[in-house]
Motif scaffolding. Structure first.
Motif, PDB file in Angstrom:
ATOM      1  N   GLU A  11      17.095 -40.103  18.622  1.00 33.00           N
ATOM      2  CA  GLU A  11      16.407 -39.460  17.499  1.00 33.00           C
ATOM      3  C   GLU A  11      15.262 -40.334  16.987  1.00 33.00           C
ATOM      4  O   GLU A  11      14.183 -39.830  16.644  1.00 33.00           O
ATOM      5  CB  GLU A  11      17.413 -39.188  16.371  1.00 33.00           C
ATOM      6  N   LYS A  12      15.509 -41.640  16.943  1.00 31.15           N
ATOM      7  CA  LYS A  12      14.469 -42.571  16.497  1.00 31.15           C
ATOM      8  C   LYS A  12      13.290 -42.565  17.490  1.00 31.15           C
ATOM      9  O   LYS A  12      12.127 -42.570  17.082  1.00 31.15           O
ATOM     10  CB  LYS A  12      15.043 -43.989  16.377  1.00 31.15           C
ATOM     11  N   LEU A  13      13.616 -42.583  18.768  1.00 31.45           N
ATOM     12  CA  LEU A  13      12.558 -42.570  19.786  1.00 31.45           C
ATOM     13  C   LEU A  13      11.719 -41.304  19.678  1.00 31.45           C
ATOM     14  O   LEU A  13      10.484 -41.343  19.792  1.00 31.45           O
ATOM     15  CB  LEU A  13      13.181 -42.665  21.185  1.00 31.45           C
ATOM     16  N   LYS A  14      12.371 -40.178  19.465  1.00 30.37           N
ATOM     17  CA  LYS A  14      11.684 -38.896  19.399  1.00 30.37           C
ATOM     18  C   LYS A  14      10.832 -38.786  18.136  1.00 30.37           C
ATOM     19  O   LYS A  14       9.689 -38.316  18.193  1.00 30.37           O
ATOM     20  CB  LYS A  14      12.723 -37.773  19.450  1.00 30.37           C
ATOM     21  N   ASN A  15      11.371 -39.241  17.008  1.00 30.81           N
ATOM     22  CA  ASN A  15      10.683 -39.071  15.736  1.00 30.81           C
ATOM     23  C   ASN A  15       9.613 -40.124  15.463  1.00 30.81           C
ATOM     24  O   ASN A  15       8.651 -39.863  14.729  1.00 30.81           O
ATOM     25  CB  ASN A  15      11.691 -39.061  14.581  1.00 30.81           C
ATOM     26  N   PHE A  16       9.809 -41.316  16.058  1.00 27.30           N
ATOM     27  CA  PHE A  16       8.896 -42.422  15.724  1.00 27.30           C
ATOM     28  C   PHE A  16       8.196 -42.997  16.960  1.00 27.30           C
ATOM     29  O   PHE A  16       7.754 -44.128  16.950  1.00 27.30           O
ATOM     30  CB  PHE A  16       9.674 -43.538  15.002  1.00 27.30           C
ATOM     31  N   PHE A  17       8.112 -42.194  18.028  1.00 21.62           N
ATOM     32  CA  PHE A  17       7.514 -42.697  19.265  1.00 21.62           C
ATOM     33  C   PHE A  17       6.089 -43.195  19.026  1.00 21.62           C
ATOM     34  O   PHE A  17       5.666 -44.212  19.589  1.00 21.62           O
ATOM     35  CB  PHE A  17       7.512 -41.593  20.338  1.00 21.62           C
ATOM     36  N   SER A  18       5.353 -42.505  18.165  1.00 17.86           N
ATOM     37  CA  SER A  18       3.959 -42.872  17.898  1.00 17.86           C
ATOM     38  C   SER A  18       3.832 -44.266  17.284  1.00 17.86           C
ATOM     39  O   SER A  18       2.782 -44.908  17.413  1.00 17.86           O
ATOM     40  CB  SER A  18       3.317 -41.856  16.949  1.00 17.86           C
TER      41      SER A  18
END
Length: 445
Positions: free
Chosen positions: A24-31
């Motif tokens: 979830e962290k990777l998906k939401n904060f990838f930028s």
């Protein structure tokens, strides 16, 4: 501040809940990830997770992350590797379709390049075929182009051939020249599996008179691909020979090339030779070059079928003369310029008993000079190296009888024809024409 190290460690956790949290962290904060390549690697690793929920969620997150990963080629390779896993093949295809519609042009370009290779791995090929048809109407030219070029490869695998044939027939009337050209090409390359061959043959002839030159070229070369499957070959030959008088020199050039490639299928071989001889006097340099090149290929073929050593030698000498004439014509990546050095050296070793080492060095020098600026330089160089070794082998064999000479010539002829596939002109302003010529050459006799 995103703690990427902590997220990375959670990705490696034995607890699926922690891995899901990391996802979830990777998906939401990838930028905001400092090291996006590491983030991509973690995300891709989770697509193989033992937990199905984690795995499916990771796959669905790939298209968003793809737009921001620095090494897009590696990322794309990672995505395509998902199709090796049966349970993820359909999902990977769905993600491919998402990427093709991505607003980022680089993403779309990376995705469309693998349409044909990805098609083989999709369980529901009928649905995939329908997806291709939708992509042909995409507003992006690159997407339409790649989807159109995948038609022939996909047609072979689609289960409902009659419906697919109906789709191809409809596409031959599409308003986009690129689609019409690809449809013609698909009809030629898949002709053996087309239900209504007479209709397909008629469609290809109709497209020869298309307003777009690339469509006309593609349709002309498709006739060559389909020729072996036509029942009435004499009538088909007459249809093709009429094209030698076409007003467009591009069509006449394509016909000249096609006649050389399909020569073995014709019953009246002398008629084919006569028409090619007429084309050697054409006002257009390209037509003259392809006509002489085809006559050279025909003479090599006839030498491989000769019943006496005298006939064998005579046909090989003819071939060399035709290649010499074709090679003098100014055209980019002239295939005759590649064929000529090999056959000349082959002839010298067989009939003049020249030292192989001297001939091989001479051949290598001439052939490398010809391919120096060719787009397919690497593959051509490999072919050159192989043919150079072949010349040495011919010398080592010693005195060959007629049967041996014919066998050697038949075998090496295929490599020179393969080189013709790679030697097609590569005008960057006409990449589709390059693709048409390249695919046509691959069906050499």
């Amino acid at each position: 501040m995103v703690d990427q190290e902590k997220i990375h460690n959670q990705c490696l956790s034995n607890d699926p809940k922690e891995r899901m949290h990391a996802l979830e962290k990777l998906k939401n904060f990838f930028s905001f990830m400092p090291d996006k390549q590491q983030a991509w690697n973690d995300l891709h690793r989770l697509t193989s997770d033992e937990d199905s929920y984690v795995r499916d969620s990771a796959v669905k997150a790939l298209d968003f992350a793809f737009t921001q990963v620095p090494d897009k080629q590696q990322a794309w390779n990672d995505l395509i590797r998902l199709t090796n896993d049966e349970k993820d093949k359909q999902q990977a295809w769905n993600d491919l379709l998402k990427l093709i519609n991505n607003k980022d042009h680089d993403v779309r370009s990376s995705a469309v390049r693998t349409l044909d290779s990805a098609f083989s791995d999709i369980p529901d090929k009928q649905q995939a075929w329908n997806d291709l048809l939708r992509l042909i109407n995409n507003k992006d030219h690159d997407v339409r182009s790649s989807a159109s070029r995948a038609l022939d490869f996909a047609f072979i695998q689609v289960p409902d051939k009659q419906q697919a044939w109906n789709d191809l027939f409809r596409l031959t009337n599409d308003e986009d020249w690129l689609v019409r050209s690809s449809a013609a090409e698909a009809l030629g390359s898949t002709f053996s599996q087309v239900p209504d061959k007479q209709q397909a043959w008629s469609d290809m002839h109709r497209l020869i008179n298309d307003e777009n030159i690339f469509v006309r070229i593609s349709a002309t070369l498709a006739l060559e691909s389909a020729f072996s499957q036509v029942t009435d070959k004499q009538q088909a030959l007459n249809n093709v020979l009429r094209l030698t008088n076409n007003k467009d020199h591009e069509v006449r050039s394509s016909v000249a090339y096609a006649l050389g490639s399909a020569f073995s299928y014709f019953s009246d071989k002398q008629q084919v030779r006569n028409d090619l001889l007429k084309l050697t006097n054409d006002q257009n340099s390209s037509v003259r070059s392809y006509s002489n090149h085809s006559l050279g290929r025909i003479s090599v073929f006839m030498a491989s079928k000769a019943e006496t050593e005298e006939s064998y030698k005579k046909e090989l000498e003819k071939a060399i003369k035709y290649f010499e004439t074709a090679a003098k014509e100014a055209s980019c990546d002239n295939p005759a310029q590649f064929c000529l050095p090999f056959y000349r050296s082959f002839y010298s070793i067989i009939f003049k008993r020249q030292d192989a080492k001297e001939e091989v060095n001479k051949y290598l020098e001439e052939a490398k000079a010809v391919i120096e600026n060719s787009k397919g330089k690497k593959q051509l160089f490999e072919t050159v190296q192989y043919l150079a070794e072949a010349l040495k082998e011919v010398q080592n064999i010693g005195n060959l009888d007629l049967s041996g000479m014919k066998d050697e010539l038949s075998f090496y002829r295929k490599y020179c024809d393969y080189a013709a596939e790679l030697m097609s002109c590569t005008d960057e302003k006409a990449p589709f024409a390059t693709e048409i010529l390249r695919k046509a050459a691959s069906s050499s006799t």
